[in-house]
Design a protein around this motif. Structure first.
Motif, PDB file in Angstrom:
ATOM      1  N   GLY A  68      57.924  58.615  83.784  1.00  6.88           N
ATOM      2  CA  GLY A  68      58.815  59.611  82.864  1.00  6.88           C
ATOM      3  C   GLY A  68      60.322  59.382  82.765  1.00  6.88           C
ATOM      4  N   SER A  69      60.607  58.656  83.748  1.00  9.04           N
ATOM      5  CA  SER A  69      62.176  58.305  83.775  1.00  9.04           C
ATOM      6  C   SER A  69      62.517  57.422  82.522  1.00  9.04           C
ATOM      7  N   PRO A  70      63.731  57.313  82.131  1.00  9.63           N
ATOM      8  CA  PRO A  70      64.205  56.522  81.061  1.00  9.63           C
ATOM      9  C   PRO A  70      63.926  55.066  80.998  1.00  9.63           C
ATOM     10  N   PHE A  71      63.796  54.337  80.198  1.00 10.91           N
ATOM     11  CA  PHE A  71      63.490  53.078  79.931  1.00 10.91           C
ATOM     12  C   PHE A  71      64.580  52.410  78.832  1.00 10.91           C
ATOM     13  N   THR A  72      65.356  51.471  79.495  1.00  4.91           N
ATOM     14  CA  THR A  72      66.407  50.905  78.482  1.00  4.91           C
ATOM     15  C   THR A  72      65.534  50.079  77.626  1.00  4.91           C
ATOM     16  N   ASP A  73      65.833  50.639  76.324  1.00  2.35           N
ATOM     17  CA  ASP A  73      65.367  49.857  75.217  1.00  2.35           C
ATOM     18  C   ASP A  73      66.390  49.934  74.150  1.00  2.35           C
ATOM     19  N   ALA A  74      66.319  49.034  73.226  1.00  2.93           N
ATOM     20  CA  ALA A  74      67.102  49.069  71.955  1.00  2.93           C
ATOM     21  C   ALA A  74      66.989  50.225  71.282  1.00  2.93           C
ATOM     22  N   PRO A  75      67.971  50.741  70.858  1.00  2.70           N
ATOM     23  CA  PRO A  75      68.063  51.899  69.927  1.00  2.70           C
ATOM     24  C   PRO A  75      67.173  51.746  68.927  1.00  2.70           C
ATOM     25  N   GLY A  76      66.352  52.576  68.291  1.00  3.35           N
ATOM     26  CA  GLY A  76      65.660  52.636  67.037  1.00  3.35           C
ATOM     27  C   GLY A  76      66.421  52.900  66.026  1.00  3.35           C
ATOM     28  N   GLY A  77      65.868  52.780  64.635  1.00  5.21           N
ATOM     29  CA  GLY A  77      66.323  53.078  63.377  1.00  5.21           C
ATOM     30  C   GLY A  77      65.427  52.753  62.414  1.00  5.21           C
ATOM     31  N   ARG A  78      66.116  52.594  61.124  1.00 10.00           N
ATOM     32  CA  ARG A  78      65.310  52.248  59.821  1.00 10.00           C
ATOM     33  C   ARG A  78      65.085  50.874  59.772  1.00 10.00           C
ATOM     34  N   ARG A  79      63.801  50.479  59.597  1.00 13.98           N
ATOM     35  CA  ARG A  79      63.265  48.954  59.509  1.00 13.98           C
ATOM     36  C   ARG A  79      62.691  48.625  58.436  1.00 13.98           C
ATOM     37  N   SER A  80      62.790  47.651  57.615  1.00  6.69           N
ATOM     38  CA  SER A  80      61.912  47.270  56.599  1.00  6.69           C
ATOM     39  C   SER A  80      60.551  46.724  57.384  1.00  6.69           C
ATOM     40  N   ILE A  81      59.455  46.934  56.684  1.00  8.06           N
ATOM     41  CA  ILE A  81      58.213  46.683  56.918  1.00  8.06           C
ATOM     42  C   ILE A  81      57.210  46.416  55.880  1.00  8.06           C
ATOM     43  N   THR A  82      56.483  45.251  55.899  1.00  9.24           N
ATOM     44  CA  THR A  82      55.610  44.834  54.862  1.00  9.24           C
ATOM     45  C   THR A  82      54.351  44.618  55.514  1.00  9.24           C
ATOM     46  N   ALA A  83      53.442  44.911  54.727  1.00  7.20           N
ATOM     47  CA  ALA A  83      52.046  44.863  55.257  1.00  7.20           C
ATOM     48  C   ALA A  83      51.100  44.167  54.335  1.00  7.20           C
ATOM     49  N   GLU A  84      50.022  43.815  54.880  1.00  5.63           N
ATOM     50  CA  GLU A  84      48.904  43.360  53.639  1.00  5.63           C
ATOM     51  C   GLU A  84      47.667  43.929  54.387  1.00  5.63           C
ATOM     52  N   VAL A  85      46.989  44.633  53.312  1.00  4.16           N
ATOM     53  CA  VAL A  85      45.724  45.484  53.508  1.00  4.16           C
ATOM     54  C   VAL A  85      44.663  44.974  52.838  1.00  4.16           C
ATOM     55  N   LYS A  86      43.672  44.412  53.460  1.00  6.82           N
ATOM     56  CA  LYS A  86      42.303  43.815  52.683  1.00  6.82           C
ATOM     57  C   LYS A  86      41.098  44.537  52.889  1.00  6.82           C
ATOM     58  N   LYS A  87      40.398  44.331  51.905  1.00  7.14           N
ATOM     59  CA  LYS A  87      39.091  45.020  51.937  1.00  7.14           C
ATOM     60  C   LYS A  87      38.089  44.047  52.747  1.00  7.14           C
ATOM     61  N   GLN A  88      37.386  44.846  53.654  1.00  9.80           N
ATOM     62  CA  GLN A  88      36.539  43.713  54.523  1.00  9.80           C
ATOM     63  C   GLN A  88      35.041  43.889  54.006  1.00  9.80           C
ATOM     64  N   ALA A  89      34.241  43.029  54.686  1.00  2.00           N
ATOM     65  CA  ALA A  89      32.862  42.727  54.094  1.00  2.00           C
ATOM     66  C   ALA A  89      32.005  44.095  53.824  1.00  2.00           C
ATOM     67  N   ASP A  90      32.420  44.986  55.097  1.00  3.35           N
ATOM     68  CA  ASP A  90      31.875  46.187  55.060  1.00  3.35           C
ATOM     69  C   ASP A  90      32.336  47.288  54.127  1.00  3.35           C
ATOM     70  N   GLY A  91      33.309  46.826  53.132  1.00  5.38           N
ATOM     71  CA  GLY A  91      33.958  47.963  52.236  1.00  5.38           C
ATOM     72  C   GLY A  91      34.962  48.607  52.858  1.00  5.38           C
ATOM     73  N   SER A  92      35.153  48.439  54.066  1.00  2.35           N
ATOM     74  CA  SER A  92      36.450  49.386  54.828  1.00  2.35           C
ATOM     75  C   SER A  92      37.701  48.232  54.490  1.00  2.35           C
ATOM     76  N   TRP A  93      38.802  49.143  54.355  1.00  2.51           N
ATOM     77  CA  TRP A  93      40.055  48.454  54.353  1.00  2.51           C
ATOM     78  C   TRP A  93      40.804  48.389  55.556  1.00  2.51           C
ATOM     79  N   ARG A  94      41.441  47.325  55.993  1.00  2.00           N
ATOM     80  CA  ARG A  94      42.203  47.166  57.165  1.00  2.00           C
ATOM     81  C   ARG A  94      43.445  46.288  56.991  1.00  2.00           C
ATOM     82  N   VAL A  95      44.543  46.732  57.864  1.00  3.43           N
ATOM     83  CA  VAL A  95      45.755  45.799  57.605  1.00  3.43           C
ATOM     84  C   VAL A  95      45.344  44.569  58.494  1.00  3.43           C
ATOM     85  N   THR A  96      45.717  43.464  57.839  1.00  2.00           N
ATOM     86  CA  THR A  96      45.507  42.072  58.482  1.00  2.00           C
ATOM     87  C   THR A  96      46.624  41.632  58.953  1.00  2.00           C
TER      88      THR A  96
END
Length: 129
Positions: free
Chosen positions: A91-119
């Motif tokens: 529970g003690s603090p962990f020194t980490d870089a501060p967060g903020g707004r970040r650009s994210i790009t993702a590719e999502v593909k239809k799988q053989a079973d018909g479901s969609w997953r981020v690849t």
């Protein structure tokens, strides 16, 4: 879109205990995306780090391919991880870089079973959006 938002929800849940083996992650991510998530959570586990809070996302579809019957969807997001903070397991603090707004790009593909997953996904540095 459900695969993308589900991936983030499961990452948040798994990060609460640094559970790199969470089977729920594979319901939303596969391939490179799942590998990145598992390695990140495993690193946190080794370092005795957990996360609290939740990132904010604002995804939108930027491309579907092919348009008539898509099997690949590209998503862009400007996520904010300011309120998704790492702590030591005691529970003690962990020194980490501060967060903020970040650009994210993702590719999502239809799988053989018909479901969609981020690849694949990429998260850029703070201030990139």
């Amino acid at each position: 879109m459900a695969a993308y938002t589900g991936m983030w929800q499961q990452m948040v849940k798994a990060s609460e205990t640094s559970d790199w083996q969470s089977p729920a992650l594979a319901n939303y991510a596969t391939g490179d995306a799942l590998g990145v998530i598992n390695r990140s959570l495993y690193t946190d586990h080794l370092n005795g780090v957990v996360s609290k809070g939740q990132p904010l996302t604002n995804p939108h579809v930027t491309k579907v391919d092919p348009e008539s019957n898509p099997n690949t969807v590209m998503i862009s997001d400007c996520g904010d991880d300011s309120n998704w903070v790492k702590y030591k397991k005691d529970g003690s603090p962990f020194t980490d870089a501060p967060g903020g707004r970040r650009s994210i790009t993702a590719e999502v593909k239809k799988q053989a079973d018909g479901s969609w997953r981020v690849t694949r996904f990429a998260v850029e540095g703070v201030g990139s959006c």
